[in-house]
Write an enzyme that holds these catalytic residues in place. Sequence first.
Site, short mmCIF file in Angstrom:
data_model
loop_
_atom_site.label_atom_id
_atom_site.label_comp_id
_atom_site.label_asym_id
_atom_site.label_seq_id
_atom_site.Cartn_x
_atom_site.Cartn_y
_atom_site.Cartn_z
N CYS A 279 57.04 73.38 7.65
CA CYS A 279 58.07 74.00 7.88
C CYS A 279 58.13 75.61 7.36
O CYS A 279 57.77 75.99 6.47
CB CYS A 279 59.44 73.50 7.05
SG CYS A 279 61.05 74.39 7.09
N ARG B 29 60.41 77.54 6.70
CA ARG B 29 61.45 77.66 5.50
C ARG B 29 61.22 76.80 4.36
O ARG B 29 62.21 76.31 3.87
CB ARG B 29 62.83 77.40 6.23
CG ARG B 29 63.21 78.58 7.23
CD ARG B 29 64.32 78.57 7.65
NE ARG B 29 64.76 79.15 8.86
CZ ARG B 29 65.37 78.89 10.16
NH1 ARG B 29 65.86 77.93 10.07
NH2 ARG B 29 65.46 80.07 11.06
N ASP C 105 55.36 84.46 15.95
CA ASP C 105 56.73 85.08 15.36
C ASP C 105 56.05 86.13 14.24
O ASP C 105 55.67 85.86 13.20
CB ASP C 105 57.54 83.97 14.60
CG ASP C 105 59.03 84.28 14.76
OD1 ASP C 105 59.49 85.35 14.93
OD2 ASP C 105 59.90 83.21 14.62
N LYS D 92 59.47 87.66 18.17
CA LYS D 92 58.50 86.62 18.79
C LYS D 92 57.89 87.23 19.83
O LYS D 92 58.40 88.31 20.64
CB LYS D 92 59.22 85.37 19.65
CG LYS D 92 60.13 84.53 18.49
CD LYS D 92 60.75 83.64 19.37
CE LYS D 92 61.95 82.79 18.48
NZ LYS D 92 62.84 83.71 17.77
N ARG E 53 72.05 88.77 19.68
CA ARG E 53 71.99 87.33 19.14
C ARG E 53 71.86 87.20 17.95
O ARG E 53 71.32 88.04 17.21
CB ARG E 53 71.14 86.49 20.03
CG ARG E 53 69.74 86.76 20.01
CD ARG E 53 68.92 86.22 21.22
NE ARG E 53 67.79 86.62 21.40
CZ ARG E 53 67.16 87.77 21.78
NH1 ARG E 53 67.93 88.56 22.49
NH2 ARG E 53 65.85 88.26 22.02
N CYS F 20 67.53 68.90 5.64
CA CYS F 20 67.15 68.13 6.95
C CYS F 20 67.12 66.68 6.59
O CYS F 20 67.02 66.11 5.53
CB CYS F 20 65.78 68.76 7.22
SG CYS F 20 65.51 70.32 7.79
N ASP G 183 53.36 79.80 11.38
CA ASP G 183 53.67 81.09 10.33
C ASP G 183 53.02 81.16 9.26
O ASP G 183 52.10 80.14 8.94
CB ASP G 183 55.31 81.12 10.16
CG ASP G 183 56.14 81.19 11.34
OD1 ASP G 183 55.83 81.90 12.42
OD2 ASP G 183 57.25 80.67 11.42
N CYS H 210 59.57 68.47 7.04
CA CYS H 210 58.45 68.55 7.76
C CYS H 210 57.64 69.66 6.86
O CYS H 210 57.82 70.47 6.50
CB CYS H 210 58.80 69.46 8.80
SG CYS H 210 59.94 68.41 10.09
N ARG I 225 68.64 89.93 13.95
CA ARG I 225 67.31 90.38 14.45
C ARG I 225 67.19 91.10 15.68
O ARG I 225 66.75 92.39 15.75
CB ARG I 225 66.09 89.48 14.25
CG ARG I 225 64.85 90.06 14.63
CD ARG I 225 63.77 89.30 14.13
NE ARG I 225 63.53 89.15 12.68
CZ ARG I 225 63.43 87.79 12.02
NH1 ARG I 225 63.10 86.80 12.82
NH2 ARG I 225 63.33 87.78 10.89
N TYR I 226 67.79 90.43 16.75
CA TYR I 226 67.88 90.75 18.08
C TYR I 226 69.13 91.50 18.45
O TYR I 226 70.07 91.03 17.71
CB TYR I 226 67.38 89.85 19.14
CG TYR I 226 66.08 89.16 18.72
CD1 TYR I 226 64.80 89.73 19.25
CD2 TYR I 226 65.94 87.87 18.15
CE1 TYR I 226 63.64 89.16 18.98
CE2 TYR I 226 64.77 87.56 17.84
CZ TYR I 226 63.60 88.05 18.54
OH TYR I 226 62.12 87.39 18.27
#
Length: 438
Positions: free
Chosen positions: A141, A143, A339, A346, A125, A134, A302, A138, A121-122
């Site tokens: 999450c 995702r 985000d 961000k 990076r 995981c 999100d 959570c 995206r950037y």
Amino acid sequence: MIYDNAQKEIAFKIAESSKFSNWKDWKWQLKHSIRSLEKFEYLTGIKFSEKERNDLKRTFEKFPLSITPYYLSLIDKNNYKNDPVFKQSFGSVDELITLKSELNDPLSEDKDSPVRGITHRYPDRVLFHVSNICSMYCRHCTRKRKVGDVDFVPSNDELMEGIEYIKRTPQVRDVLLSGGDPFMLPDSKIDWLLAEITKIPHVEIVRIGTRMPVVLPYRITDELISILKKYQPLWINTHFNHPNEITTSSKEALAKLADAGFPLGNQSVLLADVNDCPRIMKTLLHKLVQNRVRPYYLYQCDLSEGLSHFRTPIGKGIEIMESLIGHTSGFARPTYVIDAPGGGGKIPAMPNYIISWSTNKVVLRNYEGVITTYKEPDSYEPKMCDRNCEECDLELQINENNEELEAVGIEKLLSDNDDTISLIPENNERFQRRDDNA
């Protein structure tokens, strides 16, 4: 050693059925993760009504349940409905509510994926998804679409697709390993993966995003530390959301990482009825810095499916930041970010301290509400920048063969070597009329 009665009770009940208990063995913890409503009720003594059980089973059919015995032991059984650990780990029928504004992939990570496993995206990076698994699922999450996808434990050949992309993309200087949780991979695969990435000449740093110090601190073993130490500079970001998550065991895990020389950061998510309180957030941040963890981001929750009950207004985040700026150390304050949906990245959302400005004065206010002015220079002569770095005569000239990237976005409007005077949204009606009339 087991630290408190809750852990003793849970370990004893598990040992009754497994004939073996090794609380601090992370693999034992994973083997005995709580994945069913019945096991949760048995280990905690919490009983749900028939309607609650039916609602929860429907929830877990869509978004699976998985809690480590360690994290389960942190739940206050006498006040579980208000407990921040319970709310983050157990689940609610509210997760089945999907609003029109919610998205399966709110950050467009899949659309910004040039090859499997990579989100680029950037400019400099990439995010490298190295696992979907995981140690705990959570409930907040971002995702959630990938939670429980046990079919995606990438092989070395599959991971090589991402590594080859990084190799042939020289502008990538920073690689963030994410998932799932990268520390769910075996030590040998982590060793191999870091070796492959760090030998790429243009990769300057590697970061790892993990929630292991929070939900399974025993994963931070001496063996893992010895592997990670081979690949400095390595940065590690973790994910504490509430002060109750910082326990004796989590402190030990953080100390191992900090003592090994890894810079530690923390990314919290602002969650309704969990940490949306200035006092709770300040306590969390102070405990983090006491344990050598720098608060990095405070995320607005999100727009993922089923998270509406967790989201707060952005104004709540601004209120919390107002309670931190000037009221605690600068290094103890995160940056509050949204985000952006659709992959916009961000966006900082911070209180506004500039009240007004003129050609030579800026009017500011401080955290107390004191209004002051800053006198700007009258004779400043800007250094014209044409981005021809090879011929630049500034004393701070960089003597490296770094490729200069073309300015984009707002940076492009500020650049001296570009004639662009405005950025026009796609399909702007006024400019379409101009084109039609040309």
